[in-house]
Design a protein around this motif. Structure first.
Motif, PDB file in Angstrom:
ATOM      1  N   LEU A 169       0.829  -1.208   0.000  1.00  0.00           N
ATOM      2  CA  LEU A 169       0.000   0.000   0.000  1.00  0.00           C
ATOM      3  C   LEU A 169       0.865   1.259   0.000  1.00  0.00           C
ATOM      4  O   LEU A 169       0.534   2.252  -0.654  1.00  0.00           O
ATOM      5  CB  LEU A 169      -0.947  -0.006   1.205  1.00  0.00           C
ATOM      6  N   THR A 170       1.980   1.219   0.702  1.00  0.00           N
ATOM      7  CA  THR A 170       2.903   2.358   0.729  1.00  0.00           C
ATOM      8  C   THR A 170       3.440   2.646  -0.668  1.00  0.00           C
ATOM      9  O   THR A 170       3.522   3.806  -1.092  1.00  0.00           O
ATOM     10  CB  THR A 170       4.053   2.103   1.718  1.00  0.00           C
ATOM     11  N   ILE A 171       3.804   1.613  -1.387  1.00  0.00           N
ATOM     12  CA  ILE A 171       4.298   1.789  -2.759  1.00  0.00           C
ATOM     13  C   ILE A 171       3.212   2.401  -3.634  1.00  0.00           C
ATOM     14  O   ILE A 171       3.471   3.318  -4.419  1.00  0.00           O
ATOM     15  CB  ILE A 171       4.814   0.446  -3.321  1.00  0.00           C
ATOM     16  N   LEU A 172       1.979   1.919  -3.478  1.00  0.00           N
ATOM     17  CA  LEU A 172       0.869   2.482  -4.252  1.00  0.00           C
ATOM     18  C   LEU A 172       0.603   3.934  -3.856  1.00  0.00           C
ATOM     19  O   LEU A 172       0.291   4.772  -4.711  1.00  0.00           O
ATOM     20  CB  LEU A 172      -0.389   1.632  -4.064  1.00  0.00           C
ATOM     21  N   LYS A 173       0.755   4.241  -2.582  1.00  0.00           N
ATOM     22  CA  LYS A 173       0.592   5.633  -2.121  1.00  0.00           C
ATOM     23  C   LYS A 173       1.671   6.524  -2.721  1.00  0.00           C
ATOM     24  O   LYS A 173       1.395   7.651  -3.142  1.00  0.00           O
ATOM     25  CB  LYS A 173       0.651   5.696  -0.593  1.00  0.00           C
ATOM     26  N   GLU A 174       2.902   6.037  -2.767  1.00  0.00           N
ATOM     27  CA  GLU A 174       4.016   6.818  -3.321  1.00  0.00           C
ATOM     28  C   GLU A 174       3.796   7.121  -4.804  1.00  0.00           C
ATOM     29  O   GLU A 174       4.281   8.121  -5.315  1.00  0.00           O
ATOM     30  CB  GLU A 174       5.335   6.069  -3.132  1.00  0.00           C
ATOM     31  N   GLY A 195       0.836   7.644  -5.966  1.00  0.00           N
ATOM     32  CA  GLY A 195      -0.380   8.442  -6.019  1.00  0.00           C
ATOM     33  C   GLY A 195      -1.629   7.639  -6.322  1.00  0.00           C
ATOM     34  O   GLY A 195      -2.696   8.198  -6.532  1.00  0.00           O
ATOM     35  N   LEU A 196      -1.514   6.308  -6.338  1.00  0.00           N
ATOM     36  CA  LEU A 196      -2.648   5.453  -6.684  1.00  0.00           C
ATOM     37  C   LEU A 196      -3.579   5.161  -5.506  1.00  0.00           C
ATOM     38  O   LEU A 196      -4.718   4.751  -5.715  1.00  0.00           O
ATOM     39  CB  LEU A 196      -2.145   4.127  -7.257  1.00  0.00           C
ATOM     40  N   VAL A 197      -3.087   5.346  -4.304  1.00  0.00           N
ATOM     41  CA  VAL A 197      -3.881   5.078  -3.108  1.00  0.00           C
ATOM     42  C   VAL A 197      -3.803   6.286  -2.190  1.00  0.00           C
ATOM     43  O   VAL A 197      -2.738   6.877  -1.998  1.00  0.00           O
ATOM     44  CB  VAL A 197      -3.368   3.805  -2.379  1.00  0.00           C
ATOM     45  N   LEU A 198      -4.949   6.635  -1.647  1.00  0.00           N
ATOM     46  CA  LEU A 198      -5.044   7.698  -0.650  1.00  0.00           C
ATOM     47  C   LEU A 198      -5.488   7.047   0.647  1.00  0.00           C
ATOM     48  O   LEU A 198      -6.185   6.033   0.640  1.00  0.00           O
ATOM     49  CB  LEU A 198      -6.055   8.758  -1.095  1.00  0.00           C
ATOM     50  N   ASP A 199      -5.089   7.632   1.765  1.00  0.00           N
ATOM     51  CA  ASP A 199      -5.507   7.078   3.049  1.00  0.00           C
ATOM     52  C   ASP A 199      -5.942   8.188   3.986  1.00  0.00           C
ATOM     53  O   ASP A 199      -5.622   9.357   3.783  1.00  0.00           O
ATOM     54  CB  ASP A 199      -4.401   6.232   3.678  1.00  0.00           C
TER      55      ASP A 199
END
Length: 108
Positions: A51-56, A58-62
């Motif tokens: 999830l961190t990689i996806l956040k980096e 910009g694909l995932v927001l939390d």
């Protein structure tokens, strides 16, 4: 100009686990980490790293809600992949049309 703190979208979606996370998040408004973890045969820490990689990228927001973190998909960066695929789709279509035209010319 590319921000050095962001990850390449192509790199982020290269892993099948991350693609599955994207798919799961596309089917829901938001999901907590513990619910996402149940969909994989790996621990919470491993899912969190993906999830961190996806956040980096910009694909995932939390967002935090109490002690829980909820995750949601931000599909906007996938446009880069769509544009890349569209370019090559057009490339192959044009080449196939040219090839077809050559075959038609030979038949005459």
């Amino acid at each position: 100009m590319v921000d050095n703190n962001t990850r390449d979208v192509f790199d982020a979606i290269a892993d099948p686990t991350r693609r599955k996370l994207i798919h799961l998040l596309s089917e829901s408004k938001e999901l907590p980490l513990h619910e996402l973890t149940t969909k994989f045969s790996m621990g919470r820490t491993a899912v969190s790293k993906h999830l961190t990689i996806l956040k980096e990228a910009g694909l995932v927001l939390d967002r935090k809600v109490g002690r829980e973190t909820l995750f949601r998909l931000n599909a906007t960066p996938l446009r880069e992949i769509q544009d890349w695929v569209a370019f090559y789709s057009k490339f192959w279509t044009m080449n196939m049309l040219r090839l077809n035209h050559l075959f038609e010319e030979e038949d005459k």
